[in-house]
Design a protein around this motif. Structure first.
Motif, PDB file in Angstrom:
ATOM      1  N   TYR A   4       0.866  -1.192   0.000  1.00 38.51           N
ATOM      2  CA  TYR A   4       0.000   0.000   0.000  1.00 38.51           C
ATOM      3  C   TYR A   4       0.894   1.230   0.000  1.00 38.51           C
ATOM      4  O   TYR A   4       1.839   1.299   0.774  1.00 38.51           O
ATOM      5  CB  TYR A   4      -0.906  -0.001   1.228  1.00 38.51           C
ATOM      6  N   PRO A   5       0.602   2.181  -0.900  1.00 39.37           N
ATOM      7  CA  PRO A   5      -0.434   2.155  -1.941  1.00 39.37           C
ATOM      8  C   PRO A   5      -0.051   1.234  -3.102  1.00 39.37           C
ATOM      9  O   PRO A   5       1.127   0.976  -3.325  1.00 39.37           O
ATOM     10  CB  PRO A   5      -0.497   3.616  -2.393  1.00 39.37           C
ATOM     11  N   ARG A   6      -1.058   0.790  -3.837  1.00 35.32           N
ATOM     12  CA  ARG A   6      -0.814  -0.144  -4.938  1.00 35.32           C
ATOM     13  C   ARG A   6       0.082   0.463  -6.005  1.00 35.32           C
ATOM     14  O   ARG A   6       0.798  -0.257  -6.705  1.00 35.32           O
ATOM     15  CB  ARG A   6      -2.144  -0.586  -5.551  1.00 35.32           C
ATOM     16  N   ALA A   7       0.031   1.785  -6.144  1.00 40.10           N
ATOM     17  CA  ALA A   7       0.865   2.443  -7.152  1.00 40.10           C
ATOM     18  C   ALA A   7       2.349   2.214  -6.898  1.00 40.10           C
ATOM     19  O   ALA A   7       3.164   2.352  -7.816  1.00 40.10           O
ATOM     20  CB  ALA A   7       0.563   3.943  -7.179  1.00 40.10           C
ATOM     21  N   ASN A   8       2.716   1.856  -5.670  1.00 43.98           N
ATOM     22  CA  ASN A   8       4.121   1.645  -5.328  1.00 43.98           C
ATOM     23  C   ASN A   8       4.517   0.163  -5.327  1.00 43.98           C
ATOM     24  O   ASN A   8       5.540  -0.201  -4.746  1.00 43.98           O
ATOM     25  CB  ASN A   8       4.437   2.263  -3.961  1.00 43.98           C
ATOM     26  N   ARG A   9       3.720  -0.667  -5.978  1.00 42.71           N
ATOM     27  CA  ARG A   9       4.014  -2.109  -5.982  1.00 42.71           C
ATOM     28  C   ARG A   9       5.382  -2.389  -6.625  1.00 42.71           C
ATOM     29  O   ARG A   9       6.187  -3.144  -6.079  1.00 42.71           O
ATOM     30  CB  ARG A   9       2.912  -2.862  -6.722  1.00 42.71           C
ATOM     31  N   GLU A  10       5.636  -1.796  -7.783  1.00 35.73           N
ATOM     32  CA  GLU A  10       6.926  -2.037  -8.453  1.00 35.73           C
ATOM     33  C   GLU A  10       8.076  -1.499  -7.609  1.00 35.73           C
ATOM     34  O   GLU A  10       9.146  -2.133  -7.518  1.00 35.73           O
ATOM     35  CB  GLU A  10       6.929  -1.389  -9.840  1.00 35.73           C
ATOM     36  N   LEU A  11       7.877  -0.346  -6.986  1.00 37.58           N
ATOM     37  CA  LEU A  11       8.908   0.217  -6.110  1.00 37.58           C
ATOM     38  C   LEU A  11       9.184  -0.723  -4.944  1.00 37.58           C
ATOM     39  O   LEU A  11      10.353  -0.954  -4.576  1.00 37.58           O
ATOM     40  CB  LEU A  11       8.465   1.588  -5.605  1.00 37.58           C
ATOM     41  N   ALA A  12       8.140  -1.290  -4.351  1.00 36.38           N
ATOM     42  CA  ALA A  12       8.324  -2.230  -3.245  1.00 36.38           C
ATOM     43  C   ALA A  12       9.128  -3.448  -3.691  1.00 36.38           C
ATOM     44  O   ALA A  12       9.975  -3.954  -2.948  1.00 36.38           O
ATOM     45  CB  ALA A  12       6.967  -2.667  -2.692  1.00 36.38           C
ATOM     46  N   GLN A  13       8.905  -3.900  -4.913  1.00 32.55           N
ATOM     47  CA  GLN A  13       9.661  -5.040  -5.438  1.00 32.55           C
ATOM     48  C   GLN A  13      11.136  -4.689  -5.602  1.00 32.55           C
ATOM     49  O   GLN A  13      12.021  -5.506  -5.308  1.00 32.55           O
ATOM     50  CB  GLN A  13       9.055  -5.497  -6.762  1.00 32.55           C
ATOM     51  N   GLN A  14      11.418  -3.473  -6.046  1.00 40.09           N
ATOM     52  CA  GLN A  14      12.813  -3.036  -6.177  1.00 40.09           C
ATOM     53  C   GLN A  14      13.484  -2.952  -4.809  1.00 40.09           C
ATOM     54  O   GLN A  14      14.651  -3.349  -4.648  1.00 40.09           O
ATOM     55  CB  GLN A  14      12.877  -1.679  -6.869  1.00 40.09           C
ATOM     56  N   ILE A  15      12.758  -2.434  -3.822  1.00 37.04           N
ATOM     57  CA  ILE A  15      13.308  -2.347  -2.474  1.00 37.04           C
ATOM     58  C   ILE A  15      13.610  -3.732  -1.930  1.00 37.04           C
ATOM     59  O   ILE A  15      14.640  -3.962  -1.287  1.00 37.04           O
ATOM     60  CB  ILE A  15      12.340  -1.584  -1.547  1.00 37.04           C
ATOM     61  N   ALA A  16      12.720  -4.674  -2.207  1.00 40.32           N
ATOM     62  CA  ALA A  16      12.933  -6.039  -1.723  1.00 40.32           C
ATOM     63  C   ALA A  16      14.158  -6.687  -2.358  1.00 40.32           C
ATOM     64  O   ALA A  16      14.745  -7.602  -1.774  1.00 40.32           O
ATOM     65  CB  ALA A  16      11.693  -6.889  -1.998  1.00 40.32           C
ATOM     66  N   ARG A  17      14.568  -6.206  -3.533  1.00 41.80           N
ATOM     67  CA  ARG A  17      15.758  -6.763  -4.182  1.00 41.80           C
ATOM     68  C   ARG A  17      17.046  -6.119  -3.684  1.00 41.80           C
ATOM     69  O   ARG A  17      18.102  -6.748  -3.702  1.00 41.80           O
ATOM     70  CB  ARG A  17      15.660  -6.586  -5.708  1.00 41.80           C
ATOM     71  N   HIS A  18      16.955  -4.869  -3.237  1.00 41.43           N
ATOM     72  CA  HIS A  18      18.174  -4.123  -2.890  1.00 41.43           C
ATOM     73  C   HIS A  18      18.170  -3.583  -1.463  1.00 41.43           C
ATOM     74  O   HIS A  18      19.084  -2.846  -1.088  1.00 41.43           O
ATOM     75  CB  HIS A  18      18.361  -2.960  -3.860  1.00 41.43           C
ATOM     76  N   GLY A  19      17.159  -3.905  -0.699  1.00 43.59           N
ATOM     77  CA  GLY A  19      17.069  -3.395   0.661  1.00 43.59           C
ATOM     78  C   GLY A  19      16.127  -4.232   1.493  1.00 43.59           C
ATOM     79  O   GLY A  19      16.111  -5.461   1.377  1.00 43.59           O
TER      80      GLY A  19
END
Length: 385
Positions: free
Chosen positions: A198-213
């Protein structure tokens, strides 16, 4: 973590009416959750109220389903990696443990080298919180990206809340940096369970964070985006960090809550000044009047966060990047724009140029990254233009 141990922590943390303070008193007096629930209710009454003791005696109706869901989540060996760090775990962040209200559990989702780090997954890197408006000006969003990238290049891990606006821009800037990949680029502290974005608009950003942080939450899996959860998670954002930088904030905003919590936790508070006409700047100006450190460049933050007086690594460029060279006619428009948002009619009055000519020049400036088009037909200079 064994399944029975997980069951004890989930029962303690989800029993209705038993808050974090009561749970911590029980842990201090009786030991880990399995030891607590091995005691008769009479033993609990020295730490909690009779009503809380009665609630603890009855496992929550949702406990078994939550245990199954959480255990299955932990057993997933794929990427991103998953982990739960408890208040009694040696891996619990020392900076957060030193605060008045540390969470009982921290759910972690992210790159395996950080999630499964031996000992302390949040060390040895330094952390800086960056927060601000969900509806920033174009200049505010650009500041968030530039400062996050520069501060990350200097060795800091950027902590924010995955919200729209400044939070997202700060995460993005940190991910764009070229700093040592041995430490997390950024940490997102969220107000939902980690099985939701949440928010759904940040889904791709959350995936990037999960890869690098790392993504971090204190909330059980399945927790929806409840309004009360977001101000509460702010104490974790500030608590993980040596300091909090507020980029833009209105007078009534969650960012000022984070800044207040940081001050109460004995951490540094920084603020970037802005236009006196922008509502998004008033919160920062209030913080500056209250003693926050004024920030104009990344060095202003770094000089306050040098550990033990040692020299901090310096980013290659900590100021706003130089804009593309402007032509003479473009300089005329930029000079007339000033640094506050301005409408086309006002620009016509200031320059004496016709609207069609100015619109063409403004489009060229937009394409060069020197001007941003704002809602309401307004225009604003960007960076050092």
């Amino acid at each position: 973590m064994e399944r029975d141990e997980l069951a004890g922590w989930l029962r303690l943390s989800t029993t209705p009416g038993v808050g974090r303070g009561a749970a911590r008193r029980l842990l201090a007096a009786l030991g880990l959750p399995q030891a607590i629930f091995a005691q008769p209710p009479a033993a609990w009454r020295s730490c909690v109220t009779p009503a809380q003791a009665a609630a603890l005696a009855r496992p929550p109706e949702t406990l078994e389903a939550l245990l199954e869901q959480t255990w299955a989540w932990l057993q997933d060996a794929g990427e991103p990696a998953r982990r739960i760090v408890t208040l009694g775990d040696a891996a619990y962040p020392p900076a957060l443990l030193a605060t008045e209200d540390p969470p009982l559990l921290l759910y972690l989702l992210g790159a395996p080298q950080f999630v499964h780090a031996q000992g302390q997954p949040f060390a040895p890197q330094r952390c800086l919180a960056m927060v601000g408006s969900r509806n920033p000006t174009a200049q505010g969003a650009q500041h968030a990206r530039q400062f996050a990238r520069a501060l990350r290049d200097a060795g800091l891990t950027i902590v924010s809340g995955l919200a729209l606006g400044v939070d997202a821009a700060a995460h993005e800037g940190a991910l764009q940096a070229s700093a040592d990949p041995a430490t997390p680029a950024t940490i997102a502290v969220v107000g939902t369970g980690l099985d939701r974005v949440y928010p759904r608009a940040n889904r791709e950003l959350a995936q990037q964070i999960a890869r690098h942080g790392l993504l971090v939450s204190e909330y059980p899996l399945g927790t929806p985006p409840l309004p009360a959860n977001f101000p509460r998670r702010n104490r974790i954002i500030s608590g993980l960090s040596q300091g909090t930088l507020v980029v833009e904030a209105a007078l009534q905003s969650g960012s000022l809550i984070t800044a207040r919590l940081a001050a109460e936790q004995g951490r540094e508070v920084f603020a970037i000044p802005g236009s006196i006409h922008a509502p998004q700047s008033r919160g920062c100006h209030a913080l500056l009047r209250q003693g926050a450190k004024l920030v104009e460049a990344a060095e202003d933050v770094l000089e306050e966060l040098q550990p033990g007086g040692a020299a901090s690594p310096r980013p290659a460029s900590v100021a706003a990047p130089e804009p593309a060279p402007a032509t003479h006619r473009h300089q005329e428009v930029l000079q007339a724009l000033g640094h506050d948002p301005l409408g086309l009619d006002a620009l016509v009055a200031r320059t004496g140029r016709d609207a069609a000519t100015l619109q063409a020049w403004l489009l060229e400036l937009e394409l060069d990254g020197l001007v941003a088009r704002l809602p309401g037909g307004l225009f604003q200079r960007l960076g050092a233009a």
